[in-house]
Design an enzyme around this catalytic site. Structure first.
Site, PDB file in Angstrom:
ATOM      1  N   GLY A   1      -8.922  -8.849  -9.028  1.00 49.56           N
ATOM      2  CA  GLY A   1      -8.365  -8.124  -7.936  1.00 49.56           C
ATOM      3  C   GLY A   1      -7.299  -7.266  -8.347  1.00 49.56           C
ATOM      4  O   GLY A   1      -5.994  -7.183  -7.865  1.00 49.56           O
TER       5      GLY A   1
ATOM      6  N   ASN B   1       1.277  -9.552  -9.787  1.00 44.04           N
ATOM      7  CA  ASN B   1       1.874  -9.887  -8.370  1.00 44.04           C
ATOM      8  C   ASN B   1       3.341 -10.635  -8.551  1.00 44.04           C
ATOM      9  O   ASN B   1       3.829 -11.341  -9.228  1.00 44.04           O
ATOM     10  CB  ASN B   1       0.799 -10.931  -7.665  1.00 44.04           C
ATOM     11  CG  ASN B   1      -0.268 -10.476  -7.573  1.00 44.04           C
ATOM     12  OD1 ASN B   1      -0.576  -9.225  -7.744  1.00 44.04           O
ATOM     13  ND2 ASN B   1      -1.339 -11.184  -7.002  1.00 44.04           N
TER      14      ASN B   1
ATOM     15  N   ARG C   1       8.672  -7.514   2.346  1.00 47.53           N
ATOM     16  CA  ARG C   1       7.563  -8.086   1.568  1.00 47.53           C
ATOM     17  C   ARG C   1       7.658  -9.369   1.318  1.00 47.53           C
ATOM     18  O   ARG C   1       6.881 -10.233   1.431  1.00 47.53           O
ATOM     19  CB  ARG C   1       7.546  -7.184   0.226  1.00 47.53           C
ATOM     20  CG  ARG C   1       6.954  -5.723   0.464  1.00 47.53           C
ATOM     21  CD  ARG C   1       6.862  -5.123  -0.807  1.00 47.53           C
ATOM     22  NE  ARG C   1       5.867  -5.758  -1.966  1.00 47.53           N
ATOM     23  CZ  ARG C   1       5.640  -5.568  -3.103  1.00 47.53           C
ATOM     24  NH1 ARG C   1       6.535  -4.554  -3.675  1.00 47.53           N
ATOM     25  NH2 ARG C   1       5.046  -6.210  -3.955  1.00 47.53           N
TER      26      ARG C   1
ATOM     27  N   HIS D   1       5.529  -8.226 -13.474  1.00 45.45           N
ATOM     28  CA  HIS D   1       6.398  -7.311 -12.651  1.00 45.45           C
ATOM     29  C   HIS D   1       7.495  -7.960 -12.004  1.00 45.45           C
ATOM     30  O   HIS D   1       7.740  -7.278 -10.915  1.00 45.45           O
ATOM     31  CB  HIS D   1       5.206  -6.715 -11.907  1.00 45.45           C
ATOM     32  CG  HIS D   1       4.412  -5.607 -12.556  1.00 45.45           C
ATOM     33  ND1 HIS D   1       3.213  -5.019 -11.973  1.00 45.45           N
ATOM     34  CD2 HIS D   1       4.149  -4.976 -13.783  1.00 45.45           C
ATOM     35  CE1 HIS D   1       2.457  -4.426 -12.795  1.00 45.45           C
ATOM     36  NE2 HIS D   1       3.298  -4.310 -14.077  1.00 45.45           N
TER      37      HIS D   1
HETATM   38  N1  APR Z   1     -10.473 -10.026  -3.577  1.00 43.40           N
HETATM   39  C1  APR Z   1     -10.531  -9.160  -4.991  1.00 43.40           C
HETATM   40  N2  APR Z   1     -10.009  -8.030  -5.186  1.00 43.40           N
HETATM   41  C2  APR Z   1      -9.730  -7.465  -4.070  1.00 43.40           C
HETATM   42  C3  APR Z   1      -9.675  -7.830  -2.654  1.00 43.40           C
HETATM   43  C4  APR Z   1     -10.099  -8.997  -2.463  1.00 43.40           C
HETATM   44  N3  APR Z   1     -10.253  -9.770  -1.339  1.00 43.40           N
HETATM   45  N4  APR Z   1      -9.406  -6.912  -2.083  1.00 43.40           N
HETATM   46  C5  APR Z   1      -9.178  -5.607  -2.680  1.00 43.40           C
HETATM   47  N5  APR Z   1      -9.485  -6.140  -3.858  1.00 43.40           N
HETATM   48  C6  APR Z   1      -9.194  -5.049  -5.261  1.00 43.40           C
HETATM   49  C7  APR Z   1      -9.540  -3.734  -5.002  1.00 43.40           C
HETATM   50  O1  APR Z   1     -10.683  -3.482  -5.107  1.00 43.40           O
HETATM   51  C8  APR Z   1      -8.555  -2.986  -6.144  1.00 43.40           C
HETATM   52  O2  APR Z   1      -9.301  -3.065  -7.324  1.00 43.40           O
HETATM   53  O3  APR Z   1      -7.833  -5.669  -5.847  1.00 43.40           O
HETATM   54  C9  APR Z   1      -7.561  -4.266  -6.504  1.00 43.40           C
HETATM   55  C10 APR Z   1      -6.058  -3.815  -5.861  1.00 43.40           C
HETATM   56  O4  APR Z   1      -5.664  -2.842  -6.669  1.00 43.40           O
HETATM   57  P1  APR Z   1      -4.175  -2.197  -6.551  1.00 43.40           P
HETATM   58  O5  APR Z   1      -4.081  -2.141  -4.970  1.00 43.40           O
HETATM   59  O6  APR Z   1      -4.074  -0.863  -7.319  1.00 43.40           O
HETATM   60  O7  APR Z   1      -3.269  -3.323  -7.147  1.00 43.40           O
HETATM   61  P2  APR Z   1      -2.809  -3.778  -8.556  1.00 43.40           P
HETATM   62  O8  APR Z   1      -3.979  -3.621  -9.360  1.00 43.40           O
HETATM   63  O9  APR Z   1      -2.359  -5.059  -8.281  1.00 43.40           O
HETATM   64  O10 APR Z   1      -1.606  -2.744  -8.795  1.00 43.40           O
HETATM   65  C11 APR Z   1      -0.841  -2.877  -9.955  1.00 43.40           C
HETATM   66  O11 APR Z   1       0.768  -1.555  -9.174  1.00 43.40           O
HETATM   67  O12 APR Z   1       2.313  -0.763  -7.702  1.00 43.40           O
HETATM   68  C12 APR Z   1       2.063  -1.555  -8.552  1.00 43.40           C
HETATM   69  O13 APR Z   1       3.689  -3.005  -9.354  1.00 43.40           O
HETATM   70  C13 APR Z   1       2.607  -2.740  -8.638  1.00 43.40           C
HETATM   71  O14 APR Z   1       1.680  -4.890  -9.543  1.00 43.40           O
HETATM   72  C14 APR Z   1       1.290  -3.709  -8.842  1.00 43.40           C
HETATM   73  C15 APR Z   1       0.328  -2.723  -9.754  1.00 43.40           C
END
Ligand code: APR
Length: 228
Positions: free
Chosen positions: A170, A87, A56, A104
């Protein structure tokens, strides 16, 4: 100066080529993320967990901030901006954001597996089995794993409580306690959410939903918040 708080998740870095968490099916080499991102996993198979984070880290080093990161940094010309990010990458900082709170943790830092107070910046290095703190304990990534406390959550809640503008970008808002932060915004705070798939937990009223990718959504919002 009005206070603008950004709550970002992996979606803001998606257009930099970094996979979101749940978008990849939540899998890495056939392992569920929950199986490599827990203290139990590190106890069971530290080499596997270190390899996962080394990969990563490589992806982050090869990536560049995108226009959404840059737009967020540009907000500082008109607002007192605080970025609260889930992030572990450093793309907000590389885009020029000066105040970034990593809820995190940070991929580019290591910490002692026994003494949370011992932290080091990795620079260009990775972490391998046998890399030790001065007391002889194995180093681990300085990230918050599933099941671990989020030490910065109270500070983050206090920041959201002072917001005049809150921009959620995001993040699927499924991981707690980070997801609960949106409820700390004051009543008169302007609230925006940018995501191609607006999270189901965003309340129906009081939010401007920009159902777009981060770069396009931030471009649109920047025009609204900073008129030429
Ligand atoms: N622009 C904006 N949003 C986007 C894009 C993009 N290009 N591509 C995807 N997304 C959105 C998705 O629709 C979703 O709502 O980003 C979000 C990503 O969600 P997750 O994959 O669940 O990631 P995140 O919310 O950051 O996860 C939270 O989970 O695993 C743990 O610690 C880890 O910090 C992380 C936490």
């Amino acid at each position: 100066m009005k206070r603008c708080v950004i709550l970002s998740g992996s979606g803001v870095s998606e257009e930099s080529g970094i996979q979101t968490f749940r978008g990849s099916g939540g899998l890495w080499e056939g392992y569920k993320l929950e199986e490599v991102a827990t203290p139990e996993a590190f106890e069971r198979d530290p080499e596997l967990v270190l390899r996962f984070y080394n990969m990563r880290r490589k992806a982050v080093r090869e990536a560049d901030p995108n226009k959404a990161h840059h737009a967020i940094a540009r907000l500082e010309t008109h607002f007192d901006v605080m970025v609260i990010t889930q992030n572990v990458d450093d793309l907000h900082e590389r885009a020029g954001s000066s105040k970034v709170l990593h809820l995190h943790g940070e991929l580019l830092r290591a910490r002692s597996s026994q003494d949370p107070g011992y932290r080091v910046h990795l620079g260009q290095k990775d972490i391998f089995l046998g890399d030790l703190d001065p007391a002889g304990n194995q180093l681990r990534p300085d990230v918050v794993w599933f099941g671990e406390e989020v030490p910065a959550i109270a500070e983050a809640a206090g920041i959201v409580e002072m917001a005049d503008i809150l921009i959620v970008i995001g993040t699927s808002l499924v991981v707690y306690p980070a997801a609960s932060l949106i409820h700390h915004a004051p009543l008169d705070c302007r609230r925006f959410v940018i995501d191609p798939c607006i999270p189901g937990s965003i309340p129906l009223g009081g939010w401007d939903c920009i159902q777009k990718k981060a770069t396009e959504g931030m471009n649109e919002l920047l025009k609204e918040l900073i008129p030429e």
